[in-house]
Scaffold this active site. Structure first.
Site, PDB file in Angstrom:
ATOM      1  NE  ARG A   3      -9.042-111.846 -33.711  1.00 30.99           N
ATOM      2  CZ  ARG A   3      -9.792-111.314 -32.752  1.00 30.99           C
ATOM      3  NH1 ARG A   3     -11.028-110.935 -33.009  1.00 30.99           N
ATOM      4  NH2 ARG A   3      -9.327-111.185 -31.537  1.00 30.99           N
ATOM      5  CB  THR A  37     -16.229-109.012 -32.893  1.00 34.03           C
ATOM      6  OG1 THR A  37     -16.308-108.119 -31.796  1.00 34.03           O
ATOM      7  CG2 THR A  37     -14.772-109.333 -33.155  1.00 34.03           C
ATOM      8  CG  ASP A  60      -9.162-109.161 -28.631  1.00 34.82           C
ATOM      9  OD1 ASP A  60      -9.379-108.636 -27.525  1.00 34.82           O
ATOM     10  OD2 ASP A  60     -10.062-109.677 -29.317  1.00 34.82           O
ATOM     11  N   GLY A  78     -19.349-112.132 -26.283  1.00 35.14           N
ATOM     12  CA  GLY A  78     -19.050-112.113 -24.846  1.00 35.14           C
ATOM     13  C   GLY A  78     -17.578-112.155 -24.486  1.00 35.14           C
ATOM     14  N   GLY A  79     -16.669-111.771 -25.413  1.00 36.98           N
ATOM     15  CA  GLY A  79     -15.251-111.810 -25.077  1.00 36.98           C
ATOM     16  C   GLY A  79     -14.873-113.212 -24.620  1.00 36.98           C
ATOM     17  CB  SER A 133     -10.397-114.366 -31.563  1.00 35.04           C
ATOM     18  OG  SER A 133     -11.792-114.337 -31.398  1.00 35.04           O
ATOM     19  CB  SER A 134     -12.702-115.607 -26.738  1.00 34.80           C
ATOM     20  OG  SER A 134     -11.606-115.302 -25.921  1.00 34.80           O
ATOM     21  CB  THR A 146     -18.530-110.340 -30.193  1.00 29.93           C
ATOM     22  OG1 THR A 146     -17.272-109.750 -29.856  1.00 29.93           O
ATOM     23  CG2 THR A 146     -18.333-111.361 -31.266  1.00 29.93           C
TER      24      THR A 146
HETATM   25  N1  GLY Z   1     -12.883-109.422 -29.593  1.00 26.90           N
HETATM   26  C1  GLY Z   1     -13.478-110.559 -29.028  1.00 26.90           C
HETATM   27  C2  GLY Z   1     -12.835-111.819 -29.471  1.00 26.90           C
HETATM   28  O1  GLY Z   1     -12.233-111.841 -30.515  1.00 26.90           O
HETATM   29  O2  GLY Z   1     -12.922-112.802 -28.799  1.00 26.90           O
END
Ligand code: GLY
Length: 575
Positions: A108, A402, A426, A476-477, A455-456, A384
């Site tokens: 990340r 992403t 985020d 998909g966020g 993050s998701s 993403t």
């Molecule tokens: N930017 C999307 C995530 O990290 O969930």
């Protein structure tokens, strides 16, 4: 029933390539590429662009393992899928080894050293969406190259240069633009206009690329060649790092050469859970994905979901109520574990799920209250990308990475040819701001120097009785977590073949805003009215997620690659 929509033959297939149950079965060692579900005996890659799946599958066929193939696929996507494939962003990799052990790699992005919680406020002290999401301050220190380098160092077997080389060729010699990519690039042309290097790279002398034309990215080829030859130092030091720092200085961003040199990817313990006898292995914080996924599965395990039936109002109600509670906990507790204490064990425990289940009333929606916590309200970008890999030994790799928004910040680093993320968006935008339709201000996910933003992303692997069952994930966020949840429920509770597990319609609820968004066809209008009568705000939305997955056929042991039919560019490559 596994269908074959189109089938691009890379080598001549013999008549013996007969299909069982409608799936294409390839003769050993011949590499095949398919736009639709495809069975394969040995190795498989499913990703968002055919050339990227092929790059990974070629690595498998040449004897590389699933980690090697995941690295080659990831670099190739950075060329062929510029909306989300990247070297200027970050992500997560979950690996399950053939002996059943597993690990997770966290690459990340990180905040630069100058970051602080108020950095997204303007000079009047007001929160600025523009600064937070659409400026040089929205760029996090990229993690992808360090993540792939760590994966290779610890678990790869092939030569690093052989894994990067296919992407160098795709950038240098170009690749054929698909209809979807042409549409996507044309749609962003105006946004690219603000950044000359982006406009030059993603337009043809100022005009949009047409499908069928060849997109060459010479500066990107140069950067990838430096990564090929120098490993992670080819990105985090020297020319590439200097070019990033210069662009930051030009645009008022804070990432320096020191930030680049200090970036490290991390290996972490995966989050593990169980669902009706299936083992679920997923991404721990700084993703909220694995934790929320296991929490929701634990809650649903106590309900007879199969008896309720897919698409029934009763099932949707219980699904939504599990989502509501998991997303509230996400907002309160989840963040970078290097900075915050996160109660993952409690959130993923069966006892906690029992407590949650007791608060769910049959047939009546509960409220989403903001009295004790703030929460994000806007729907997130879906840009993403997820890909899945399995090798002949049964090593499985699940990667979601992403740039955050489609094409990230829209900023291409001049001379280096890659897009920078806008992942700082985020982080929570403003400390303490509570708003039902506004922003999140919870403490845990505020920007700090070298912190990773929440993050998701939910790269996940499912096993049962020690055997691999599926490699799954999605873009998909925040919808990612719910997409992966429904993939598991579809697989375990509703059965059906792999293609229908992926194709089945999905819904999303994220606590706030207190609204359900369903894909058309999730249920009938009449059933939606019944769901509404329970107190849910029901709406219909566009496609949810793009789940490029691999399943293991329990009867034959074959791999079944399933590109999500929601993406016309997705492709399975196997041999
Ligand atoms: N930017 C999307 C995530 O990290 O969930």
């Amino acid at each position: 029933m596994i269908r074959r929509r189109s089938f691009l033959v890379l080598t001549v297939l013999s008549a013996a390539a007969a299909l069982s149950a409608g799936a294409c079965r390839q003769p050993a060692q011949e590499l095949a590429l398919a736009r639709d579900a495809m069975a394969s005996g040995s190795g498989m890659v499913v990703s968002a662009y055919p050339e990227a799946s092929r790059a990974g599958a070629e690595v498998l066929r040449a004897g590389g393992n699933a980690v090697d193939a995941a690295i080659a696929t990831g670099f190739a996507l950075a060329v062929t899928h510029p909306a989300a494939g990247n070297i200027g962003g970050g992500g997560f990799m979950v690996i399950r080894f053939p002996d059943g052990s597993a690990t997770a790699l966290d690459f990340r992005e990180k905040a630069p050293l100058r970051a602080h919680p108020e950095m997204f406020l303007d000079e009047d002290g007001e929160y600025s969406y523009q600064i937070h999401h659409r400026s040089h301050l929205a760029v996090g220190v990229p993690g992808t190259v360090a993540g792939f380098a760590l994966a290779h160092e610890k678990y790869g077997t092939a030569e690093w240069s052989d894994l990067v080389e296919p992407s160098v060729g795709l950038a240098r010699d170009g690749f054929v633009v698909s209809e979807r990519l042409a549409r996507s690039l044309a749609g962003r042309l105006e946004a690219f206009r603000s950044y000359p290097a982006s406009f030059a790279q993603f337009s043809k002398d100022g005009e949009p690329y047409a499908a069928g034309e060849t997109l060459v990215q010479a500066d990107l080829a140069g950067t990838l060649a430096r990564i090929r030859d120098e490993g992670r130092d080819g990105f985090y030091k020297g020319t590439t790092a200097r070019l990033v720092a210069e662009e930051m200085e030009r645009g008022g961003g804070w990432i320096t050469e020191e930030d680049m040199a200090r970036y490290e990817a991390r290996e972490r313990e995966p989050v593990r859970g169980s669902y009706r006898g299936y083992e679920v292995i997923s991404m721990p914080p700084p993703s909220s994905g694995g934790t929320a996924l296991v929490q929701m599965l634990n809650v649903l395990e106590g309900f007879d979901v199969a008896a309720m039936g897919a698409g029934s109002p009763e099932y949707a109600h219980h699904l939504i109520e599990a989502m509501r509670r998991a997303f509230r906990d996400r907002a309160m507790f989840l963040a970078d574990p290097d900075f915050e204490d996160i109660p993952v064990a409690r959130l993923t425990s069966k006892e906690y799920a029992d407590e949650i289940r007791a608060t769910i009333e049959a047939g009546a929606a509960s409220a989403s209250s903001t009295t004790d916590v703030t929460a994000p309200a806007e729907w997130e970008s879906s840009e993403t990308t997820h890909y899945s890999v399995v090798d002949a030994e049964g090593m499985a790799v699940s990667v979601t990475y992403t740039l955050e928004g489609g094409y990230g910040s829209y900023i291409t680093v001049p001379g280096a040819g890659f897009l920078l993320n806008n992942e700082m968006g985020d982080f929570n935008g403003r400390p303490g701001l509570t708003s039902e339709n506004g922003l999140i201000g919870t403490q845990a996910n505020l920007a700090r120097p070298e912190k990773r933003m929440l993050s998701s992303m939910t790269p996940t692997i499912v096993a049962r009785d020690g055997e691999l069952v599926a490699v799954i994930g999605s873009p998909g966020g925040r919808t990612i977590i719910n997409t992966v949840l429904q993939l598991v429920v579809n697989l375990v509770d509703f059965g059906g073949d792999p293609a229908s597990v992926v194709a089945a319609k999905r819904l999303h609820h994220q606590w706030l805003p207190n609204a359900v968004r369903m894909e058309e066809g999730f249920m009938s209008e009449a059933d939606a009215a019944l769901l509404g009568a329970m107190g849910h705000e029901v709406g219909w939305g566009r496609g949810q997620g793009i789940a490029h997955c691999i399943f293991v056929d329990s009867a034959t042991g074959e791999l079944v690659g399933v590109p999500d039919p929601r993406d016309s560019d997705g492709a399975a490559a196997g041999y």
